[in-house]
Design a protein around this motif. Structure first.
Motif, PDB file in Angstrom:
ATOM      1  N   TRP A 156       5.976 -10.588  49.819  1.00 45.49           N
ATOM      2  CA  TRP A 156       6.483 -10.524  51.191  1.00 45.49           C
ATOM      3  C   TRP A 156       6.343  -9.107  51.744  1.00 45.49           C
ATOM      4  O   TRP A 156       5.887  -8.912  52.870  1.00 45.49           O
ATOM      5  CB  TRP A 156       7.931 -10.975  51.211  1.00 45.49           C
ATOM      6  N   GLU A 157       6.716  -8.120  50.948  1.00 46.50           N
ATOM      7  CA  GLU A 157       6.635  -6.733  51.399  1.00 46.50           C
ATOM      8  C   GLU A 157       5.188  -6.296  51.560  1.00 46.50           C
ATOM      9  O   GLU A 157       4.862  -5.503  52.453  1.00 46.50           O
ATOM     10  CB  GLU A 157       7.364  -5.813  50.423  1.00 46.50           C
ATOM     11  N   ASP A 158       4.300  -6.794  50.696  1.00 47.82           N
ATOM     12  CA  ASP A 158       2.869  -6.471  50.826  1.00 47.82           C
ATOM     13  C   ASP A 158       2.317  -7.002  52.153  1.00 47.82           C
ATOM     14  O   ASP A 158       1.540  -6.313  52.845  1.00 47.82           O
ATOM     15  CB  ASP A 158       2.076  -7.079  49.666  1.00 47.82           C
ATOM     16  N   LEU A 159       2.706  -8.222  52.501  1.00 49.23           N
ATOM     17  CA  LEU A 159       2.239  -8.814  53.760  1.00 49.23           C
ATOM     18  C   LEU A 159       2.787  -8.038  54.956  1.00 49.23           C
ATOM     19  O   LEU A 159       2.062  -7.783  55.932  1.00 49.23           O
ATOM     20  CB  LEU A 159       2.677 -10.279  53.837  1.00 49.23           C
ATOM     21  N   SER A 174       1.293 -16.244  59.353  1.00 46.33           N
ATOM     22  CA  SER A 174       0.505 -15.191  58.714  1.00 46.33           C
ATOM     23  C   SER A 174       1.175 -14.672  57.448  1.00 46.33           C
ATOM     24  O   SER A 174       0.497 -14.221  56.523  1.00 46.33           O
ATOM     25  CB  SER A 174       0.276 -14.030  59.686  1.00 46.33           C
ATOM     26  N   ARG A 175       2.524 -14.750  57.394  1.00 49.91           N
ATOM     27  CA  ARG A 175       3.247 -14.270  56.213  1.00 49.91           C
ATOM     28  C   ARG A 175       3.370 -15.327  55.121  1.00 49.91           C
ATOM     29  O   ARG A 175       3.934 -15.055  54.068  1.00 49.91           O
ATOM     30  CB  ARG A 175       4.640 -13.780  56.620  1.00 49.91           C
ATOM     31  N   HIS A 176       2.859 -16.517  55.390  1.00 48.89           N
ATOM     32  CA  HIS A 176       2.858 -17.582  54.377  1.00 48.89           C
ATOM     33  C   HIS A 176       1.441 -18.148  54.215  1.00 48.89           C
ATOM     34  O   HIS A 176       1.208 -19.334  54.448  1.00 48.89           O
ATOM     35  CB  HIS A 176       3.842 -18.694  54.762  1.00 48.89           C
ATOM     36  N   LYS A 185       6.114 -18.119  70.276  1.00 46.77           N
ATOM     37  CA  LYS A 185       4.751 -18.042  69.748  1.00 46.77           C
ATOM     38  C   LYS A 185       4.607 -16.873  68.786  1.00 46.77           C
ATOM     39  O   LYS A 185       3.984 -17.005  67.714  1.00 46.77           O
ATOM     40  CB  LYS A 185       3.738 -17.885  70.886  1.00 46.77           C
ATOM     41  N   ALA A 186       5.209 -15.735  69.135  1.00 48.38           N
ATOM     42  CA  ALA A 186       5.085 -14.548  68.293  1.00 48.38           C
ATOM     43  C   ALA A 186       5.689 -14.767  66.913  1.00 48.38           C
ATOM     44  O   ALA A 186       5.098 -14.406  65.897  1.00 48.38           O
ATOM     45  CB  ALA A 186       5.755 -13.356  68.978  1.00 48.38           C
ATOM     46  N   ILE A 187       6.876 -15.405  66.852  1.00 53.98           N
ATOM     47  CA  ILE A 187       7.509 -15.614  65.554  1.00 53.98           C
ATOM     48  C   ILE A 187       6.789 -16.707  64.772  1.00 53.98           C
ATOM     49  O   ILE A 187       6.683 -16.638  63.543  1.00 53.98           O
ATOM     50  CB  ILE A 187       9.017 -15.924  65.707  1.00 53.98           C
ATOM     51  N   SER A 188       6.248 -17.722  65.466  1.00 53.90           N
ATOM     52  CA  SER A 188       5.480 -18.758  64.772  1.00 53.90           C
ATOM     53  C   SER A 188       4.217 -18.163  64.164  1.00 53.90           C
ATOM     54  O   SER A 188       3.871 -18.452  63.009  1.00 53.90           O
ATOM     55  CB  SER A 188       5.119 -19.890  65.741  1.00 53.90           C
ATOM     56  N   ASP A 189       3.525 -17.321  64.943  1.00 54.22           N
ATOM     57  CA  ASP A 189       2.323 -16.658  64.431  1.00 54.22           C
ATOM     58  C   ASP A 189       2.657 -15.798  63.215  1.00 54.22           C
ATOM     59  O   ASP A 189       1.926 -15.784  62.221  1.00 54.22           O
ATOM     60  CB  ASP A 189       1.692 -15.777  65.514  1.00 54.22           C
ATOM     61  N   GLY A 205      -2.410 -21.163  55.014  1.00 50.58           N
ATOM     62  CA  GLY A 205      -3.786 -20.698  54.862  1.00 50.58           C
ATOM     63  C   GLY A 205      -4.443 -21.278  53.627  1.00 50.58           C
ATOM     64  O   GLY A 205      -4.063 -22.345  53.149  1.00 50.58           O
ATOM     65  N   VAL A 206      -5.402 -20.523  53.099  1.00 54.68           N
ATOM     66  CA  VAL A 206      -6.172 -21.026  51.955  1.00 54.68           C
ATOM     67  C   VAL A 206      -5.792 -20.314  50.662  1.00 54.68           C
ATOM     68  O   VAL A 206      -6.319 -20.640  49.595  1.00 54.68           O
ATOM     69  CB  VAL A 206      -7.690 -20.844  52.218  1.00 54.68           C
ATOM     70  N   GLU A 207      -4.879 -19.351  50.726  1.00 61.59           N
ATOM     71  CA  GLU A 207      -4.493 -18.631  49.523  1.00 61.59           C
ATOM     72  C   GLU A 207      -3.590 -19.483  48.643  1.00 61.59           C
ATOM     73  O   GLU A 207      -2.925 -20.408  49.111  1.00 61.59           O
ATOM     74  CB  GLU A 207      -3.770 -17.326  49.887  1.00 61.59           C
ATOM     75  N   SER A 208      -3.570 -19.151  47.359  1.00 61.38           N
ATOM     76  CA  SER A 208      -2.725 -19.862  46.407  1.00 61.38           C
ATOM     77  C   SER A 208      -1.557 -18.957  46.017  1.00 61.38           C
ATOM     78  O   SER A 208      -1.404 -17.857  46.534  1.00 61.38           O
ATOM     79  CB  SER A 208      -3.532 -20.246  45.168  1.00 61.38           C
TER      80      SER A 208
END
Length: 260
Positions: free
Chosen positions: A118-121, A100-102, A92-96, A107-110
């Motif tokens: 990647w580093e910013d996230l 969140s990193r994509h 669950k932790a790695i799926s979450d 999500g709704v971001e483009s």
């Protein structure tokens, strides 16, 4: 190829490990292990996965990935026994984390993913967990060259970076001079400074230092073995040759590689 029953095989593996750790019916060796004693095996298995990939041996890769998965299951089983977390918690932790990193996928971001995003996230995650330093989260157990590069990248993200290659190249000359003048007690530190700056230079060329040194090691080993083979063909004992004679074999090997 039929689709494997993934959940059934995973449950089988979890059951195997639970049996091995059973206090009454388990294996003495498995029962004697803890997180620290198993950690070296986990690292070793990761390297063996990498080696199988380098050799493009897919049958071996399948086997080595299984060995690596076993390490995850082993740690998870020990954690479950200590009532810390379970294998499901790990999954669950790695799926979450991946979701969140994509944000452009889940999500709704483009936009698209690149190294900077990647580093910013990851940086945002560190802040969210109470991180106070750009150096936080760089694992101390990483191979030294890899860790050096990661530390430097973290420093560069907050502006601590030479503007161009003239800076680290001048620093390398300075560190070499300091190594040359160092006392026996100082040599370890000064040698480390030389390597640290060398990693900086290589990184600025966009080259992964760990991979570069692995390639250099492989090249040296390949050429050295060929030198020994040529000496045998010439009826000579390589270790008894003068340095100049050994160097002549080195040049022969280099020339033959360029001609190939």
């Amino acid at each position: 190829m039929t689709k494997p029953a993934q959940s059934a095989q995973l449950q089988r593996l979890l059951s195997v490990m639970a049996r091995l750790r059973d206090p009454e019916r388990g294996c003495e060796w498995d029962l004697a292990q803890d997180f620290k004693s198993i950690a070296p095996y986990t690292i070793e298995e990761a390297y063996e996965v990498s080696d199988a990939i380098e050799r493009a041996d897919m049958d071996e890769l399948k086997s080595e990935l299984g060995d690596l998965l076993l390490q995850v299951v082993f740690h998870s089983q020990m954690a479950q026994e200590a009532e810390l977390f379970t294998f499901d918690d790990v999954a669950k932790a790695i799926s979450d984390k991946m979701e969140s990193r994509h944000p452009h996928i889940f999500g709704v971001e483009s936009g698209t993913m690149d190294a900077t995003r990647w580093e910013d996230l990851k940086a945002a995650e560190r802040v969210g967990t109470g991180s106070t330093s750009a150096m936080d989260g760089v694992a101390g157990a990483l191979p030294a060259l890899m860790r050096s590069e990661k530390l430097q990248k973290r420093a560069a993200r907050v502006g601590f970076e030479w503007q161009d290659l003239r800076g680290p190249k001048a620093k390398l000359a300075e560190e070499l001079a300091e190594l040359d003048e160092a006392t026996e007690e100082e040599r370890l530190i000064e040698a480390g400074d030389v390597l640290f700056v060398a990693v900086n230079i290589v990184r600025r060329y966009g080259v992964d230092a760990e991979q570069a040194l692995k390639a250099a090691n492989s090249k040296f080993e390949r050429r050295f073995r060929r030198m020994e083979e040529l000496a045998i063909l010439d009826g000579a004992e390589f270790e008894k040759l003068s340095l100049d004679e050994q160097e002549s074999y080195w040049q022969r090997v280099k020339k033959s590689e360029k001609a190939a």
